[in-house]
Design a protein around this motif. Structure first.
Motif, mmCIF file in Angstrom:
data_model
loop_
_atom_site.group_PDB
_atom_site.id
_atom_site.type_symbol
_atom_site.label_atom_id
_atom_site.label_comp_id
_atom_site.label_asym_id
_atom_site.label_seq_id
_atom_site.Cartn_x
_atom_site.Cartn_y
_atom_site.Cartn_z
ATOM 1 N N GLY A 1 25.541 38.135 26.473
ATOM 2 C CA GLY A 1 24.716 39.310 26.243
ATOM 3 C C GLY A 1 24.220 39.992 27.498
ATOM 4 O O GLY A 1 23.480 40.976 27.420
ATOM 5 N N SER A 2 24.641 39.511 28.679
ATOM 6 C CA SER A 2 24.184 40.109 29.939
ATOM 7 C C SER A 2 25.349 40.795 30.647
ATOM 8 O O SER A 2 26.469 40.798 30.164
ATOM 9 N N HIS A 3 25.052 41.371 31.794
ATOM 10 C CA HIS A 3 26.111 41.980 32.611
ATOM 11 C C HIS A 3 26.064 41.404 34.020
ATOM 12 O O HIS A 3 25.048 40.842 34.444
ATOM 13 N N LEU A 4 27.186 41.567 34.743
ATOM 14 C CA LEU A 4 27.319 41.001 36.090
ATOM 15 C C LEU A 4 28.047 41.988 36.983
ATOM 16 O O LEU A 4 29.067 42.557 36.587
ATOM 17 N N ASP A 5 27.518 42.230 38.183
ATOM 18 C CA ASP A 5 28.175 43.080 39.177
ATOM 19 C C ASP A 5 28.962 42.205 40.143
ATOM 20 O O ASP A 5 28.397 41.307 40.787
ATOM 21 N N ILE A 6 30.268 42.468 40.241
ATOM 22 C CA ILE A 6 31.154 41.691 41.119
ATOM 23 C C ILE A 6 31.651 42.599 42.239
ATOM 24 O O ILE A 6 32.211 43.666 41.979
ATOM 25 N N GLN A 7 31.444 42.168 43.483
ATOM 26 C CA GLN A 7 31.921 42.931 44.637
ATOM 27 C C GLN A 7 33.399 42.612 44.890
ATOM 28 O O GLN A 7 33.782 41.443 44.983
ATOM 29 N N LEU A 8 34.214 43.653 44.989
ATOM 30 C CA LEU A 8 35.641 43.497 45.236
ATOM 31 C C LEU A 8 36.033 44.194 46.538
ATOM 32 O O LEU A 8 35.342 45.114 46.976
ATOM 33 N N VAL A 9 37.152 43.752 47.108
ATOM 34 C CA VAL A 9 37.677 44.361 48.334
ATOM 35 C C VAL A 9 39.160 44.662 48.124
ATOM 36 O O VAL A 9 39.948 43.758 47.810
ATOM 37 N N VAL A 10 39.533 45.932 48.289
ATOM 38 C CA VAL A 10 40.937 46.347 48.242
ATOM 39 C C VAL A 10 41.405 46.556 49.676
ATOM 40 O O VAL A 10 40.756 47.280 50.443
ATOM 41 N N LYS A 11 42.533 45.930 50.049
ATOM 42 C CA LYS A 11 43.024 46.040 51.423
ATOM 43 C C LYS A 11 44.484 46.460 51.441
ATOM 44 O O LYS A 11 45.287 45.972 50.648
ATOM 45 N N ASN A 12 44.813 47.363 52.369
ATOM 46 C CA ASN A 12 46.200 47.777 52.609
ATOM 47 C C ASN A 12 46.792 46.841 53.659
ATOM 48 O O ASN A 12 46.483 46.934 54.841
ATOM 49 N N THR A 13 47.669 45.928 53.221
ATOM 50 C CA THR A 13 48.271 44.952 54.130
ATOM 51 C C THR A 13 49.654 45.383 54.617
ATOM 52 O O THR A 13 50.321 44.617 55.319
ATOM 53 N N GLY A 14 50.096 46.584 54.238
ATOM 54 C CA GLY A 14 51.402 47.073 54.662
ATOM 55 C C GLY A 14 51.322 47.902 55.924
ATOM 56 O O GLY A 14 50.298 47.913 56.634
ATOM 57 N N THR A 15 52.404 48.619 56.207
ATOM 58 C CA THR A 15 52.456 49.469 57.401
ATOM 59 C C THR A 15 52.519 50.954 57.045
ATOM 60 O O THR A 15 52.632 51.787 57.942
ATOM 61 N N LEU A 16 52.452 51.253 55.747
ATOM 62 C CA LEU A 16 52.459 52.639 55.291
ATOM 63 C C LEU A 16 51.183 52.937 54.507
ATOM 64 O O LEU A 16 50.622 52.035 53.865
ATOM 65 N N PRO A 17 50.696 54.173 54.527
ATOM 66 C CA PRO A 17 49.485 54.520 53.773
ATOM 67 C C PRO A 17 49.699 54.364 52.267
ATOM 68 O O PRO A 17 50.803 54.535 51.762
ATOM 69 N N LEU A 18 48.614 54.032 51.571
ATOM 70 C CA LEU A 18 48.637 53.925 50.118
ATOM 71 C C LEU A 18 47.782 55.041 49.526
ATOM 72 O O LEU A 18 46.680 55.312 50.015
ATOM 73 N N LYS A 19 48.259 55.660 48.469
ATOM 74 C CA LYS A 19 47.535 56.756 47.830
ATOM 75 C C LYS A 19 47.371 56.476 46.344
ATOM 76 O O LYS A 19 48.184 55.782 45.733
ATOM 77 N N ASP A 20 46.288 57.038 45.781
ATOM 78 C CA ASP A 20 46.026 56.982 44.338
ATOM 79 C C ASP A 20 46.030 55.548 43.817
ATOM 80 O O ASP A 20 46.858 55.155 42.976
ATOM 81 N N ILE A 21 45.095 54.747 44.306
ATOM 82 C CA ILE A 21 44.954 53.362 43.858
ATOM 83 C C ILE A 21 43.971 53.326 42.684
ATOM 84 O O ILE A 21 42.807 53.697 42.829
ATOM 85 N N ASP A 22 44.439 52.907 41.521
ATOM 86 C CA ASP A 22 43.606 52.804 40.321
ATOM 87 C C ASP A 22 43.173 51.366 40.105
ATOM 88 O O ASP A 22 43.874 50.426 40.505
ATOM 89 N N LEU A 23 42.051 51.193 39.415
ATOM 90 C CA LEU A 23 41.541 49.869 39.082
ATOM 91 C C LEU A 23 41.578 49.676 37.575
ATOM 92 O O LEU A 23 41.214 50.584 36.815
ATOM 93 N N SER A 24 42.008 48.518 37.132
ATOM 94 C CA SER A 24 42.076 48.214 35.707
ATOM 95 C C SER A 24 41.651 46.767 35.481
ATOM 96 O O SER A 24 41.513 45.987 36.431
#
Length: 281
Positions: free
Chosen positions: A164-187
């Protein structure tokens, strides 16, 4: 006295023998290539383009033009973090034994460093035998790679909360490649009736080596049974995706616990009352 027929047959036999010896010599010559004094180290393609996650494969040919056998050692000068392997007849080798006049096909496989910048790299390869050196200059064109990870600032992937409660979770998205990443969605992929939202819900652009923090708010229904559950959050991009699977431990709320104890006490009291009132009849 020799007849005309005997002379003709004798001439024909000599011609046949001559032709046979001549053809035999040609066949033997074709089967056993002679040393021509010109050794060589060549490749069908010297320039290959690939991503850092792919293998650069070159098909080369080594020829021993010397009149004697020799052992040829294979070497290469590579950028830091790169790897190379030589294969002859399907086996990985570092040197090959070459008979006089022999030609050997050698496959070269090169793995670029995962952090290699998109560029053209020259790969000098050498076939060394004693004081003789044959050089072959290969080129590897790195076109870059895509890489994406999703985790937490501490790397911890387990959390606790009460039903019955809620929880805030801190996440980190990292680009580990050598090219830029665009339009990253979260699901998210959650147990039934659970809910999750992200802030921000989308990352428009992320440069190589960069990371961005975001928050996932997880809500658990009131009547969730206590126990362990799996919740998966995923960062999605047209060039790949990165899931993070969390272990969520749901506990019963304190109020629910006291209500349960009260119900038990009331049940015991009711039984005791009924026994006292009707037990003697």
């Amino acid at each position: 006295m020799l007849t005309k027929f005997s002379i003709t047959r004798s001439c024909a036999l000599r011609k046949f023998t001559f032709l046979f010896l001549l053809l035999s010599g040609q066949i033997l010559k074709a089967q056993s290539p002679a040393a021509d004094g010109k050794s060589s180290f060549t490749a069908k393609l010297i320039n290959i383009e690939a991503a850092t996650t792919e293998v650069f494969r070159y098909n080369t040919t080594l020829h021993n033009g010397d009149a004697k056998s020799k052992v040829v050692e294979l070497k290469a000068d590579l950028p830091i973090g790169w790897m190379i392997s030589f294969k002859a007849d399907g086996s990985q080798v570092t040197s090959v034994a070459m008979d006089a006049g022999k030609t050997q096909d050698i496959s070269i496989e090169i793995n670029a460093s995962a952090t290699a910048d998109p560029s053209k790299y020259k790969i000098p390869v050498k076939a060394v035998s004693g004081s003789d050196t044959l050089a072959l200059n290969l080129e590897a064109v790195v076109k870059g790679s895509y890489g994406l990870t999703l985790t937490t600032p501490t790397g911890r992937l387990s959390e606790e909360l009460t039903a019955g409660s809620h929880l805030d979770i801190q996440l980190v998205v990292k680009n580990t490649g050598t090219l830029p990443l665009k339009d990253i969605d979260l699901s998210s992929q959650l147990p039934s009736n659970w809910e999750a939202s992200f802030e921000p819900s989308k990352i428009s652009s992320l440069e190589p080596g960069k990371s961005q923090e975001l928050k996932a708010r997880l809500k658990v229904p009131d009547k969730t049974i206590a126990g362990d559950y799996a919740a998966t959050f995923t960062a999605n991009n047209p060039n790949g995706n990165a899931p993070a699977v969390f272990r969520i431990i749901v506990k019963t709320s304190l109020l629910s616990g006291w209500i349960g104890i009260l119900v038990i006490l009331l049940s015991v009291g009711l039984v005791y009352y009924l026994i006292r009132k009707y037990g003697r009849r």
